[in-house]
Write a protein that holds these residues in place. Structure first.
Motif, PDB file in Angstrom:
ATOM      1  N   LYS A  42       0.837  -1.206   0.000  1.00  0.00           N
ATOM      2  CA  LYS A  42       0.000   0.000   0.000  1.00  0.00           C
ATOM      3  C   LYS A  42       0.868   1.251   0.000  1.00  0.00           C
ATOM      4  CE  LYS A  42      -4.034  -2.008   2.284  1.00  0.00           C
ATOM      5  NZ  LYS A  42      -5.050  -1.813   3.367  1.00  0.00           N
ATOM      6  N   GLU A  43       0.245   2.364  -0.345  1.00  0.00           N
ATOM      7  CA  GLU A  43       0.959   3.630  -0.346  1.00  0.00           C
ATOM      8  C   GLU A  43       1.113   4.145   1.084  1.00  0.00           C
ATOM      9  OE1 GLU A  43      -0.390   5.299  -4.745  1.00  0.00           O
ATOM     10  OE2 GLU A  43      -0.883   6.412  -2.937  1.00  0.00           O
ATOM     11  N   ARG A  44       2.065   5.037   1.246  1.00  0.00           N
ATOM     12  CA  ARG A  44       2.262   5.667   2.553  1.00  0.00           C
ATOM     13  C   ARG A  44       1.047   6.527   2.878  1.00  0.00           C
ATOM     14  NH1 ARG A  44       8.233   7.446   4.141  1.00  0.00           N
ATOM     15  NH2 ARG A  44       8.386   5.306   3.366  1.00  0.00           N
ATOM     16  N   GLU A  45       0.545   6.382   4.077  1.00  0.00           N
ATOM     17  CA  GLU A  45      -0.708   7.008   4.487  1.00  0.00           C
ATOM     18  C   GLU A  45      -0.487   7.962   5.647  1.00  0.00           C
ATOM     19  OE1 GLU A  45      -5.050   5.405   6.144  1.00  0.00           O
ATOM     20  OE2 GLU A  45      -3.210   4.347   6.686  1.00  0.00           O
ATOM     21  N   PHE A  46      -1.133   9.113   5.566  1.00  0.00           N
ATOM     22  CA  PHE A  46      -1.098  10.079   6.656  1.00  0.00           C
ATOM     23  C   PHE A  46      -1.844   9.529   7.864  1.00  0.00           C
ATOM     24  CE2 PHE A  46      -1.369  13.960   8.934  1.00  0.00           C
ATOM     25  CZ  PHE A  46      -2.679  14.095   9.378  1.00  0.00           C
ATOM     26  N   VAL A  47      -1.283   9.747   9.060  1.00  0.00           N
ATOM     27  CA  VAL A  47      -1.933   9.326  10.299  1.00  0.00           C
ATOM     28  C   VAL A  47      -2.321  10.544  11.143  1.00  0.00           C
ATOM     29  CG1 VAL A  47      -1.667   8.051  12.447  1.00  0.00           C
ATOM     30  CG2 VAL A  47      -0.700   7.135  10.316  1.00  0.00           C
ATOM     31  N   ALA A  48      -1.336  11.398  11.440  1.00  0.00           N
ATOM     32  CA  ALA A  48      -1.591  12.556  12.291  1.00  0.00           C
ATOM     33  C   ALA A  48      -0.475  13.577  12.119  1.00  0.00           C
ATOM     34  CB  ALA A  48      -1.682  12.133  13.756  1.00  0.00           C
ATOM     35  N   ASN A  49      -0.787  14.831  12.408  1.00  0.00           N
ATOM     36  CA  ASN A  49       0.265  15.829  12.432  1.00  0.00           C
ATOM     37  C   ASN A  49       0.007  16.861  13.515  1.00  0.00           C
ATOM     38  OD1 ASN A  49      -1.740  17.300  11.143  1.00  0.00           O
ATOM     39  ND2 ASN A  49      -0.714  17.371   9.168  1.00  0.00           N
ATOM     40  N   ILE A  50       1.025  17.675  13.773  1.00  0.00           N
ATOM     41  CA  ILE A  50       0.989  18.613  14.897  1.00  0.00           C
ATOM     42  C   ILE A  50       1.840  19.824  14.546  1.00  0.00           C
ATOM     43  CG2 ILE A  50       2.973  17.495  16.022  1.00  0.00           C
ATOM     44  CD1 ILE A  50       1.520  17.965  18.717  1.00  0.00           C
ATOM     45  N   ASN A  51       1.384  20.991  14.984  1.00  0.00           N
ATOM     46  CA  ASN A  51       2.152  22.186  14.662  1.00  0.00           C
ATOM     47  C   ASN A  51       3.348  22.324  15.608  1.00  0.00           C
ATOM     48  OD1 ASN A  51       0.781  23.025  16.993  1.00  0.00           O
ATOM     49  ND2 ASN A  51       0.687  25.146  16.267  1.00  0.00           N
ATOM     50  N   TRP A  52       4.138  23.359  15.413  1.00  0.00           N
ATOM     51  CA  TRP A  52       5.412  23.469  16.121  1.00  0.00           C
ATOM     52  C   TRP A  52       5.242  23.559  17.630  1.00  0.00           C
ATOM     53  CZ3 TRP A  52       6.627  27.615  19.231  1.00  0.00           C
ATOM     54  CH2 TRP A  52       5.757  28.709  19.152  1.00  0.00           C
ATOM     55  N   SER A  53       4.158  24.190  18.076  1.00  0.00           N
ATOM     56  CA  SER A  53       3.975  24.388  19.516  1.00  0.00           C
ATOM     57  C   SER A  53       3.167  23.271  20.170  1.00  0.00           C
ATOM     58  CB  SER A  53       3.278  25.721  19.762  1.00  0.00           C
ATOM     59  OG  SER A  53       1.968  25.692  19.229  1.00  0.00           O
ATOM     60  N   GLY A  54       2.518  22.453  19.358  1.00  0.00           N
ATOM     61  CA  GLY A  54       1.684  21.397  19.916  1.00  0.00           C
ATOM     62  C   GLY A  54       0.247  21.805  20.139  1.00  0.00           C
ATOM     63  N   ASP A  55      -0.110  23.012  19.765  1.00  0.00           N
ATOM     64  CA  ASP A  55      -1.462  23.512  20.002  1.00  0.00           C
ATOM     65  C   ASP A  55      -2.483  23.010  18.993  1.00  0.00           C
ATOM     66  OD1 ASP A  55      -0.298  26.825  20.983  1.00  0.00           O
ATOM     67  OD2 ASP A  55      -0.499  24.954  22.114  1.00  0.00           O
ATOM     68  N   ASN A  56      -2.009  22.608  17.847  1.00  0.00           N
ATOM     69  CA  ASN A  56      -2.919  22.184  16.783  1.00  0.00           C
ATOM     70  C   ASN A  56      -2.540  20.803  16.276  1.00  0.00           C
ATOM     71  OD1 ASN A  56      -4.632  24.675  16.217  1.00  0.00           O
ATOM     72  ND2 ASN A  56      -2.568  25.519  16.105  1.00  0.00           N
ATOM     73  N   THR A  57      -3.538  19.955  16.140  1.00  0.00           N
ATOM     74  CA  THR A  57      -3.325  18.604  15.640  1.00  0.00           C
ATOM     75  C   THR A  57      -4.402  18.245  14.619  1.00  0.00           C
ATOM     76  OG1 THR A  57      -4.669  17.659  17.429  1.00  0.00           O
ATOM     77  CG2 THR A  57      -2.297  17.824  17.813  1.00  0.00           C
ATOM     78  N   HIS A  58      -4.091  17.233  13.850  1.00  0.00           N
ATOM     79  CA  HIS A  58      -5.031  16.774  12.819  1.00  0.00           C
ATOM     80  C   HIS A  58      -4.825  15.272  12.644  1.00  0.00           C
ATOM     81  CE1 HIS A  58      -7.456  16.691   9.274  1.00  0.00           C
ATOM     82  NE2 HIS A  58      -6.458  16.336   8.498  1.00  0.00           N
ATOM     83  N   TYR A  59      -5.940  14.534  12.446  1.00  0.00           N
ATOM     84  CA  TYR A  59      -5.870  13.080  12.356  1.00  0.00           C
ATOM     85  C   TYR A  59      -6.636  12.575  11.145  1.00  0.00           C
ATOM     86  CZ  TYR A  59      -4.539  13.447  17.285  1.00  0.00           C
ATOM     87  OH  TYR A  59      -3.912  13.769  18.463  1.00  0.00           O
ATOM     88  N   VAL A  60      -6.198  11.458  10.622  1.00  0.00           N
ATOM     89  CA  VAL A  60      -7.001  10.757   9.635  1.00  0.00           C
ATOM     90  C   VAL A  60      -8.216  10.183  10.362  1.00  0.00           C
ATOM     91  CG1 VAL A  60      -5.820   8.536   9.890  1.00  0.00           C
ATOM     92  CG2 VAL A  60      -6.911   9.120   7.720  1.00  0.00           C
ATOM     93  N   ASP A  61      -9.343  10.106   9.687  1.00  0.00           N
ATOM     94  CA  ASP A  61     -10.594   9.706  10.348  1.00  0.00           C
ATOM     95  C   ASP A  61     -10.487   8.340  11.017  1.00  0.00           C
ATOM     96  OD1 ASP A  61     -12.929  11.222   7.960  1.00  0.00           O
ATOM     97  OD2 ASP A  61     -11.816  12.054   9.646  1.00  0.00           O
ATOM     98  N   SER A  62      -9.739   7.437  10.427  1.00  0.00           N
ATOM     99  CA  SER A  62      -9.706   6.062  10.933  1.00  0.00           C
ATOM    100  C   SER A  62      -9.030   5.924  12.298  1.00  0.00           C
ATOM    101  CB  SER A  62      -9.002   5.155   9.922  1.00  0.00           C
ATOM    102  OG  SER A  62      -7.670   5.584   9.706  1.00  0.00           O
ATOM    103  N   VAL A  63      -8.301   6.944  12.742  1.00  0.00           N
ATOM    104  CA  VAL A  63      -7.629   6.858  14.043  1.00  0.00           C
ATOM    105  C   VAL A  63      -8.169   7.856  15.055  1.00  0.00           C
ATOM    106  CG1 VAL A  63      -5.526   6.085  12.870  1.00  0.00           C
ATOM    107  CG2 VAL A  63      -5.723   8.477  13.611  1.00  0.00           C
ATOM    108  N   LYS A  64      -9.087   8.703  14.657  1.00  0.00           N
ATOM    109  CA  LYS A  64      -9.635   9.702  15.574  1.00  0.00           C
ATOM    110  C   LYS A  64     -10.273   9.017  16.774  1.00  0.00           C
ATOM    111  CE  LYS A  64     -10.544  13.496  12.359  1.00  0.00           C
ATOM    112  NZ  LYS A  64     -11.589  14.279  11.645  1.00  0.00           N
TER     113      LYS A  64
END
Length: 123
Positions: A42-64
């Motif tokens: 399979k292709e490489r898949e996004f899981v989660a990310n976070i900004n430099w300070s840790g205040d903002n995060t984002h997740y793929v729906d399957s792991v929320k």
């Protein structure tokens, strides 16, 4: 910046693991960071990310609701807490970093990569 991921392993479905990504250099605290995964064939898949300070995060729906990304800039370390693991979470997990905005889910937007750590979830 150099990145080294660790913490993978074999766990039963429903179990938990915490991945770590150790970074070299003070620039880590200025970088947006992300976790990606790649299962065989399979292709490489996004899981989660976070900004430099840790205040903002984002997740793929399957792991929320199951995974939590965090960082400790004093320790130059990124984390991924994974709970309620499922067999479909089985993959090699990579940490990645980029300068600028954190809100990118395409792996091509990230310049710095760790070597990957294997997570295997048995049924």
């Amino acid at each position: 910046v150099q990145l080294q991921a660790s913490g993978g392993g074999l766990v039963q479905a429903g179990g938990s693991l915490r991945l770590s990504c150790a970074a070299s250099g003070r620039a880590f605290r200025t970088y947006a960071m992300g976790w990606f995964r790649q299962a065989p064939g399979k292709e490489r898949e996004f899981v989660a990310n976070i900004n430099w300070s840790g205040d903002n995060t984002h997740y793929v729906d399957s792991v929320k609701g199951r995974f939590t990304i965090s960082r400790d800039n004093a320790k130059n370390t990124l984390y991924l807490q994974m709970n309620s693991l499922k067999s479909e979470d089985t993959a090699v997990y990579f940490c990645a970093g980029r300068q600028g905005s954190y809100y990118y889910t395409n792996h091509t937007a990230y310049s710095y990569w760790g070597q990957g750590t294997q997570v295997t979830v048995s049924r």
